[in-house]
Design a protein around this motif. Structure first.
Motif, PDB file in Angstrom:
ATOM      1  N   ARG B  47       0.590  -1.202   0.019  1.00 55.52           N
ATOM      2  CA  ARG B  47       0.230  -0.005  -0.001  1.00 55.52           C
ATOM      3  C   ARG B  47       0.906   1.294   0.172  1.00 55.52           C
ATOM      4  NH1 ARG B  47      -4.315   2.032   4.661  1.00 55.52           N
ATOM      5  NH2 ARG B  47      -2.384   1.806   5.787  1.00 55.52           N
ATOM      6  N   TYR B  49       1.989   4.613   0.998  1.00 51.62           N
ATOM      7  CA  TYR B  49       1.938   5.619   2.270  1.00 51.62           C
ATOM      8  C   TYR B  49       2.321   7.125   1.819  1.00 51.62           C
ATOM      9  CZ  TYR B  49       6.612   4.471   3.254  1.00 51.62           C
ATOM     10  OH  TYR B  49       7.955   4.462   3.339  1.00 51.62           O
ATOM     11  N   ASP B  50       2.912   7.137   1.155  1.00 53.45           N
ATOM     12  CA  ASP B  50       3.262   8.565   0.617  1.00 53.45           C
ATOM     13  C   ASP B  50       3.602   8.529  -0.832  1.00 53.45           C
ATOM     14  OD1 ASP B  50       4.795  10.860   2.385  1.00 53.45           O
ATOM     15  OD2 ASP B  50       5.406  10.819   0.391  1.00 53.45           O
ATOM     16  N   VAL B  97      16.206  20.516 -11.878  1.00 56.13           N
ATOM     17  CA  VAL B  97      15.408  21.614 -11.180  1.00 56.13           C
ATOM     18  C   VAL B  97      15.240  22.823 -12.015  1.00 56.13           C
ATOM     19  CG1 VAL B  97      15.603  22.930  -9.304  1.00 56.13           C
ATOM     20  CG2 VAL B  97      16.402  20.873  -9.018  1.00 56.13           C
ATOM     21  N   THR B 109       7.379  16.217  -6.374  1.00 54.41           N
ATOM     22  CA  THR B 109       5.890  15.715  -5.994  1.00 54.41           C
ATOM     23  C   THR B 109       5.513  14.557  -7.007  1.00 54.41           C
ATOM     24  OG1 THR B 109       5.290  17.404  -7.584  1.00 54.41           O
ATOM     25  CG2 THR B 109       5.335  17.857  -5.369  1.00 54.41           C
ATOM     26  N   ARG B 113       6.913  18.040  -9.577  1.00 55.07           N
ATOM     27  CA  ARG B 113       7.472  19.397  -9.149  1.00 55.07           C
ATOM     28  C   ARG B 113       8.549  19.248  -8.000  1.00 55.07           C
ATOM     29  NH1 ARG B 113       3.091  21.582  -6.588  1.00 55.07           N
ATOM     30  NH2 ARG B 113       2.137  19.679  -6.699  1.00 55.07           N
ATOM     31  N   PRO B 114       9.785  19.780  -7.975  1.00 55.59           N
ATOM     32  CA  PRO B 114      10.840  19.734  -6.904  1.00 55.59           C
ATOM     33  C   PRO B 114      10.499  20.016  -5.834  1.00 55.59           C
ATOM     34  CG  PRO B 114      11.185  21.686  -8.368  1.00 55.59           C
ATOM     35  CD  PRO B 114      10.230  20.959  -9.064  1.00 55.59           C
ATOM     36  N   VAL B 115      10.773  19.141  -4.711  1.00 57.64           N
ATOM     37  CA  VAL B 115      10.534  19.218  -3.247  1.00 57.64           C
ATOM     38  C   VAL B 115      11.962  19.522  -2.670  1.00 57.64           C
ATOM     39  CG1 VAL B 115       9.703  18.185  -1.128  1.00 57.64           C
ATOM     40  CG2 VAL B 115       8.403  17.866  -3.515  1.00 57.64           C
ATOM     41  N   VAL B 117      16.647  19.341  -3.109  1.00 63.52           N
ATOM     42  CA  VAL B 117      17.721  19.168  -3.846  1.00 63.52           C
ATOM     43  C   VAL B 117      18.912  18.757  -3.022  1.00 63.52           C
ATOM     44  CG1 VAL B 117      19.183  20.148  -5.465  1.00 63.52           C
ATOM     45  CG2 VAL B 117      16.825  20.932  -5.573  1.00 63.52           C
ATOM     46  N   ARG B 119      22.909  18.320  -2.372  1.00 65.39           N
ATOM     47  CA  ARG B 119      24.107  19.051  -2.932  1.00 65.39           C
ATOM     48  C   ARG B 119      25.178  18.093  -3.479  1.00 65.39           C
ATOM     49  NH1 ARG B 119      24.256  24.112   1.044  1.00 65.39           N
ATOM     50  NH2 ARG B 119      23.738  22.394   2.547  1.00 65.39           N
ATOM     51  N   LEU B 370      11.388  -1.798  11.010  1.00 63.29           N
ATOM     52  CA  LEU B 370      10.611  -0.917   9.925  1.00 63.29           C
ATOM     53  C   LEU B 370       9.754  -1.945   8.756  1.00 63.29           C
ATOM     54  CD1 LEU B 370      12.799   1.447  10.695  1.00 63.29           C
ATOM     55  CD2 LEU B 370      11.925   2.405   8.864  1.00 63.29           C
ATOM     56  N   THR B 371       8.400  -1.856   9.130  1.00 64.75           N
ATOM     57  CA  THR B 371       7.738  -3.007   8.282  1.00 64.75           C
ATOM     58  C   THR B 371       7.682  -2.440   6.845  1.00 64.75           C
ATOM     59  OG1 THR B 371       5.698  -1.794   8.788  1.00 64.75           O
ATOM     60  CG2 THR B 371       6.351  -3.669  10.554  1.00 64.75           C
ATOM     61  N   ILE B 372       8.150  -1.333   6.367  1.00 67.04           N
ATOM     62  CA  ILE B 372       7.943  -0.507   5.003  1.00 67.04           C
ATOM     63  C   ILE B 372       8.858  -1.497   4.086  1.00 67.04           C
ATOM     64  CG2 ILE B 372       7.610   1.610   5.621  1.00 67.04           C
ATOM     65  CD1 ILE B 372      10.271   2.372   5.177  1.00 67.04           C
ATOM     66  N   PRO B 376      11.962   6.353   1.292  1.00 66.22           N
ATOM     67  CA  PRO B 376      13.071   7.275   0.302  1.00 66.22           C
ATOM     68  C   PRO B 376      14.139   6.628  -0.100  1.00 66.22           C
ATOM     69  CG  PRO B 376      12.211   8.331   2.544  1.00 66.22           C
ATOM     70  CD  PRO B 376      11.610   6.605   2.650  1.00 66.22           C
TER      71      PRO B 376
END
Lengths: 402, 402
Positions: B47, B49-50, B97, B109, B113-115, B117, B119, B370-372, B376
């Motif tokens: 599922r 979740y984000d 970007v 997103t 769209r950039p959220v 960056v 370096r 962590l069950t994920i 990221p």
């Protein structure tokens, strides 16, 4: 009543003794007599394992020493004052990345060259905290000027124009408010305005703004405190919006109790106790192993932070302050029992009886995961602040009973 | 010999079956049919979740699908090719970007769209990896041009002028080389030059440079691989210099085995097996609970990373590849036994028999923390790459025995 008095007296002695041990640890191991400032990367026995200097922790230790020096007869020692002043001078000399601009580094080399800069306000806030505290113990107006100038810059970054922080504007970034920002500013308002009518007046509107902003983090029809909300006070989508940090909510709780007390607002006090003390404690306390989880997801999903189920020292320090202050301000004995529950867990699990100070990082089951006593984020701050504030509150409670 | 053949055959079947299950998980749950690209924040049962999209993971999944499509008859399915192309088009459309500049976002997103960056060079590297892989399966020259242009920009950032990455130069920052940088470039050199004489020639000197750079991370008279060394190949002071990441060293090991094999250099192969396979395994394997520690300090001090003693999926995936490749290239049966030791632990601890794919994060004792299944930093990459490469190597070993 007598039983309560005895309990408070016993805690006062336990807390005061522990404060002595903790302060002894930092004075023995952390002072940099060559460059000023503090070495905070200290192993279990106090040995320095890295000499980077973290500006948050420099400012916090200056503040802590000044607080101890001015509020406790037994800590009115030149050793603490001299170290605080040397720390303050180190910050004055080295914290700014490109003076006269106010942006401060996050980490410095031992001799004060910048290593890392964060695009946030916190180094600068702890700088201001340190300067205000130094002004109070030394009377040197230079420190107060530094404190208010930095404070005013921080407020401009937060409320007017964040561009000086260096974060590039990105079209997909949500305009999120981390609760840390109004919390940090509210604690500065309390510090700078303490027994100073002129500054208290100057920052009164800011204090109200901070309190209102923090209160907007109560979401889900009053059933949860969320770490991040939108700029207009609504829940954000995704993990960012669902993120919770029970220890942080409890810390915000005692900041707000101080604010409610300054305002003489008992309705606000009751609201804060319910939403920022009881709610985060009941959802954040691990029913299986005890202790506060570090992070949670308000929908009960698995957080993405690897350390989410660890038990950290500082949420427990903050919870001790919050419940004892809540008890002092409300007289509700249930809050004293919660203080005792958290304090028993904390003394039993975090305290190091062999080498002094507290461990910072336990796994979910309460086993020590990191043996360090200080590091990039743990210095001479949360533990002694908790112990000092608890000793002061317990003293006030006992006087009230006498 | 017959016993060995049977063992290899059994592992090949186990690995192939697992690869089918893992690919089925990602095709069922991660495709964004509206915007292209992949949703990688997936809970235990798949599922979402984000819906943030991480550019590293977009590029890696494109590469993975192309690899499966081109190397495995049973994955030559339009479903995989179409999803890879949609992912590539999403990256072409949204990753940069501020086009035409080459800097890519770290997170986007769902609609691109950039959220955030970073370096660093890694978003751009996985972008180039994806584009090269797409060029190989589609023959569309546009993708190859994208790959080489991005590659050349990354090389300029690393070897000539890093200013485009946006890191402000600070006087206290040590000129440190994280091993990730030459590793990443070496893997790109191998990808772009694979069966392409022109590009292999064009990047030959770069490949040599990368290999030499990685080899300089062997420090302490050959007794340890360190994650960060100075620009001139010496140990750095403090935590940064003592930092070790056993899984990363093992991953560098199999990158270097590939390099040694392309060069036909058996002395280098032996050196790599000793320093990048056996050394990190023996110091990094938890004697008490099994599994590879995430981080270590070469002096045995406590790391400052909260997750240092956790067991993560990817170091184990990398170790499986490294030992099986080491066995293939050297014939040393001790390496096959190490492969089996790591693979048994990994299948037993990380695999989720109920919902498919692997858990990513276990505590030291091996309990799921962590069950994920994705987040990221965990997408459709390390697990299927490990399984696909192991299946290919086991197939080659069995052919050799036949």
């Amino acid at each position: 009543m007598e039983k309560e008095r005895e309990a408070l007296q016993a805690w006062k002695e336990r807390v005061a003794q522990e404060l002595d041990r903790v302060v002894a640890f930092w004075t023995a191991h952390s002072h940099d007599r060559e460059h000023g400032g503090f070495l905070t990367c200290l192993g279990r026995d106090g040995r320095v394992y890295d000499d980077l200097k973290y500006v948050w922790l420099q400012g916090r230790q200056v503040w802590m020493y000044c607080h101890l020096y001015s509020k406790f007869e037994r800590f009115r020692r030149s050793e603490l004052l001299d170290a605080a002043k040397a720390g303050g001078e180190f910050l004055l000399r080295c914290a700014r990345v490109a003076p006269p601009e106010q942006k401060c580094a996050f980490a410095l080399t031992r001799d004060g060259r910048p290593v890392k800069v964060q695009r946030t306000i916190f180094s600068e806030c702890f700088y201001a905290l340190a300067m205000d505290a130094l002004w109070r113990v030394t009377g040197d107006a230079r420190y107060q000027r530094e404190a208010t100038e930095m404070m005013d810059q921080v407020v401009r970054w937060v409320r007017e124009d964040p561009s000086g922080l260096g974060r590039p504007p990105l079209s997909g970034t949500l305009a999120a408010e981390p609760m840390a920002v109004p919390m940090m500013l509210l604690s500065l308002v309390a510090q700078l305005g303490d027994h100073d009518e002129a500054l208290a007046g100057r920052y009164a509107e800011l204090g109200d703004w901070c309190a209102q902003r923090i209160l907007r983090h109560v979401q889900r029809d009053g059933h949860a405190v969320l770490e991040n909300v939108s700029e207009d006070g609504r829940e954000l989508p995704g993990c960012l919006g669902r993120h919770q940090n029970p220890g942080h909510a409890l810390e915000a709780g005692w900041f707000l109790l101080g604010y409610a007390s300054r305002k003489g607002d008992p309705a606000l006090r009751a609201h804060v106790i319910e939403k920022f003390l009881l709610l985060p404690f009941h959802s954040g306390w691990d029913p299986e192993h005890g202790g506060l989880f570090y992070f949670q997801d308000v929908d009960g999903l698995c957080p993405t932070q690897l350390e989410w189920d660890m038990k950290l020292w500082w949420p427990h320090s903050e919870a001790m302050i919050a419940f004892l202050m809540g008890y002092r301000d409300s007289g509700d004995p249930a809050l004293l029992r919660l203080f005792e529950q958290v304090a028993e867990y904390t003394f039993c699990q975090f305290r190091d009886p062999d080498h002094g100070e507290w461990f910072g990082y336990l796994n979910r089951e309460g086993k020590v995961a990191l043996t360090i006593k200080g590091g990039p984020f743990k210095g001479c701050f949360h533990v002694p602040r908790c112990l000092a504030m608890c000793e002061e509150i317990l003293g006030a409670l006992l006087s009230r009973l006498a």
